[in-house]
Design a protein around this motif. Structure first.
Motif, PDB file in Angstrom:
ATOM      1  N   LEU A 112       8.710   7.525  -0.915  1.00  0.00           N
ATOM      2  CA  LEU A 112       7.609   6.983  -0.641  1.00  0.00           C
ATOM      3  C   LEU A 112       6.912   6.747   0.597  1.00  0.00           C
ATOM      4  O   LEU A 112       7.966   6.687   1.611  1.00  0.00           O
ATOM      5  CB  LEU A 112       7.391   5.426  -1.331  1.00  0.00           C
ATOM      6  N   SER A 113       5.917   7.032   0.897  1.00  0.00           N
ATOM      7  CA  SER A 113       5.224   6.612   2.176  1.00  0.00           C
ATOM      8  C   SER A 113       4.342   5.541   1.755  1.00  0.00           C
ATOM      9  O   SER A 113       3.226   5.371   1.219  1.00  0.00           O
ATOM     10  CB  SER A 113       4.299   7.832   2.837  1.00  0.00           C
ATOM     11  N   GLY A 119       0.723  -1.395  -0.047  1.00  0.00           N
ATOM     12  CA  GLY A 119      -0.026  -0.073  -0.002  1.00  0.00           C
ATOM     13  C   GLY A 119       0.841   1.176   0.157  1.00  0.00           C
ATOM     14  O   GLY A 119       2.097   1.061   0.384  1.00  0.00           O
ATOM     15  N   PHE A 120       0.306   2.368  -0.518  1.00  0.00           N
ATOM     16  CA  PHE A 120       0.991   3.683  -0.597  1.00  0.00           C
ATOM     17  C   PHE A 120      -0.016   4.667  -0.013  1.00  0.00           C
ATOM     18  O   PHE A 120      -1.202   4.764  -0.210  1.00  0.00           O
ATOM     19  CB  PHE A 120       1.434   4.102  -1.793  1.00  0.00           C
ATOM     20  N   SER A 121       0.552   5.917   0.427  1.00  0.00           N
ATOM     21  CA  SER A 121      -0.282   6.831   1.008  1.00  0.00           C
ATOM     22  C   SER A 121       0.226   8.243   0.398  1.00  0.00           C
ATOM     23  O   SER A 121      -0.451   8.961  -0.081  1.00  0.00           O
ATOM     24  CB  SER A 121      -0.097   7.195   2.401  1.00  0.00           C
ATOM     25  N   ASP A 122       1.673   8.185  -0.352  1.00  0.00           N
ATOM     26  CA  ASP A 122       2.228   9.437  -0.815  1.00  0.00           C
ATOM     27  C   ASP A 122       3.345   9.268  -1.584  1.00  0.00           C
ATOM     28  O   ASP A 122       4.081   8.356  -0.943  1.00  0.00           O
ATOM     29  CB  ASP A 122       2.044  10.619   0.166  1.00  0.00           C
ATOM     30  N   SER A 156       3.623   1.128   8.233  1.00  0.00           N
ATOM     31  CA  SER A 156       3.775   2.134   7.174  1.00  0.00           C
ATOM     32  C   SER A 156       4.951   2.849   7.717  1.00  0.00           C
ATOM     33  O   SER A 156       5.206   3.324   8.613  1.00  0.00           O
ATOM     34  CB  SER A 156       2.779   3.086   7.529  1.00  0.00           C
ATOM     35  N   ASP A 157       5.923   3.172   6.536  1.00  0.00           N
ATOM     36  CA  ASP A 157       7.158   3.799   6.896  1.00  0.00           C
ATOM     37  C   ASP A 157       7.501   4.576   5.566  1.00  0.00           C
ATOM     38  O   ASP A 157       6.834   4.495   4.489  1.00  0.00           O
ATOM     39  CB  ASP A 157       8.254   2.665   7.114  1.00  0.00           C
ATOM     40  N   LEU A 158       8.616   5.392   5.972  1.00  0.00           N
ATOM     41  CA  LEU A 158       9.036   6.037   4.557  1.00  0.00           C
ATOM     42  C   LEU A 158      10.346   5.175   4.096  1.00  0.00           C
ATOM     43  O   LEU A 158      11.112   4.760   4.887  1.00  0.00           O
ATOM     44  CB  LEU A 158       9.692   7.336   5.020  1.00  0.00           C
ATOM     45  N   TYR A 159      10.277   5.465   2.701  1.00  0.00           N
ATOM     46  CA  TYR A 159      11.251   4.653   1.809  1.00  0.00           C
ATOM     47  C   TYR A 159      11.750   5.657   0.705  1.00  0.00           C
ATOM     48  O   TYR A 159      11.281   6.549   0.248  1.00  0.00           O
ATOM     49  CB  TYR A 159      10.715   3.264   1.228  1.00  0.00           C
ATOM     50  N   SER A 160      12.995   5.285   0.161  1.00  0.00           N
ATOM     51  CA  SER A 160      13.457   6.123  -0.784  1.00  0.00           C
ATOM     52  C   SER A 160      13.888   4.773  -1.976  1.00  0.00           C
ATOM     53  O   SER A 160      13.743   3.447  -1.504  1.00  0.00           O
ATOM     54  CB  SER A 160      14.947   6.433  -0.889  1.00  0.00           C
ATOM     55  N   PHE A 161      13.405   4.813  -3.027  1.00  0.00           N
ATOM     56  CA  PHE A 161      13.060   3.962  -4.061  1.00  0.00           C
ATOM     57  C   PHE A 161      13.783   4.347  -5.497  1.00  0.00           C
ATOM     58  O   PHE A 161      13.377   5.364  -6.049  1.00  0.00           O
ATOM     59  CB  PHE A 161      11.628   3.841  -4.297  1.00  0.00           C
ATOM     60  N   GLN A 162      14.630   3.471  -5.922  1.00  0.00           N
ATOM     61  CA  GLN A 162      15.407   3.755  -7.235  1.00  0.00           C
ATOM     62  C   GLN A 162      14.303   2.950  -8.243  1.00  0.00           C
ATOM     63  O   GLN A 162      14.166   1.899  -8.319  1.00  0.00           O
ATOM     64  CB  GLN A 162      16.685   3.306  -7.141  1.00  0.00           C
TER      65      GLN A 162
END
Length: 259
Positions: free
Chosen positions: A171-172, A157-160, A179-185
């Motif tokens: 990503l949130s 899932g995603f929120s933003d 639910s956490d914050l991520y960086s995504f390549q």
């Protein structure tokens, strides 16, 4: 209790020891006190509505202004079917960029998707779509150019989301029920968790330098004692994970979309 007494008023009195009119009055007084305790100085925006009729007659679920302030991206929903529109603030024209989803009659539509964000250059719009549990980021050019598409795997899932730089987004997102914050390549699919806790972080904004990611969260730290449901604005430095609070609401305030 209503089924037994055959009367709503009697059931309310049995449970609360208050007449229905008294209960409604105490309910009103309670929320008057709650709203009176909220921060002062908040006022409604001035001006008049000038949204095109083709957008106002549908449910608007997301709204993003381009980095140069010339265009607005708007998501509209119609019983599960959605569309992404481009609204030119200079000539008041609207243009359909993308459509998806499908109408449902006996279900509650999912208004979470698509999630939209502008590329920093303002010439492309990114949207995260959910197609039967398969999440993709689709990049739409405003002018000439081909659409780009990447699968965002490993999340439920995603929120933003926001663009960090070319080929990278923040990503949130939900993973393993959290639910956490991520960086995504985007090109490699490589992901890095920036947070790992039970708090809900959303409404992401990246500062112009790219060194701090702002977000809204119900995590403690924004105030000495957070009331239930209180949210504050925080920022995190992706390079070192340092989190800083920028507001200190403690009275049940809900925050959204920091600028």
């Amino acid at each position: 209790m209503t089924r037994i007494t055959r009367s709503v008023e009697s059931a309310v009195y049995f449970v609360t020891q208050q007449r229905l009119g008294e209960l409604i009055q105490s309910w009103r007084e309670y929320y008057k006190e709650v709203y009176a305790s909220e921060p002062k100085g908040i006022s409604l925006p001035q001006g008049s509505e000038n949204t095109p009729e083709r957008l106002t007659r549908l449910r608007n679920t997301q709204f993003r202004i381009s980095p140069d302030g010339k265009n607005l991206a708007v998501v509209t929903h119609d019983k599960g079917s959605y569309r992404v529109w481009l609204y030119d603030t200079r000539n008041k024209h609207t243009r359909l960029l993308y459509r998806g989803g499908y109408k449902v009659l006996n279900q509650i539509p999912d208004y979470q998707f698509p999630i939209i964000a502008w590329h920093p250059g303002g010439k492309r719009l990114g949207i995260i779509t959910d197609e039967k549990g398969r999440y993709e980021l689709l990049e739409l050019p405003l002018g000439n150019g081909a659409r780009k598409r990447w699968e965002i795997a490993g999340f439920t899932g995603f929120s933003d989301f926001v663009y960090a730089e070319e080929g990278k987004v923040f990503l949130s997102a939900v993973k393993n029920g959290q639910s956490d914050l991520y960086s995504f390549q985007l090109n490699s699919g490589e992901q890095e968790a920036l947070t790992n806790d039970a708090w809900f972080d959303h409404s992401l904004r990246l500062d112009p330098s790219g060194r701090r990611l702002f977000f809204v969260s119900n995590r403690p730290g924004g105030a000495p004692r957070n009331a239930e449901g209180t949210e504050n604005v925080f920022s995190i430095e992706p390079l070192n994970g340092r989190i800083r609070a920028h507001t200190a609401y403690d009275s049940g305030v809900r925050v959204s979309q920091p600028v």
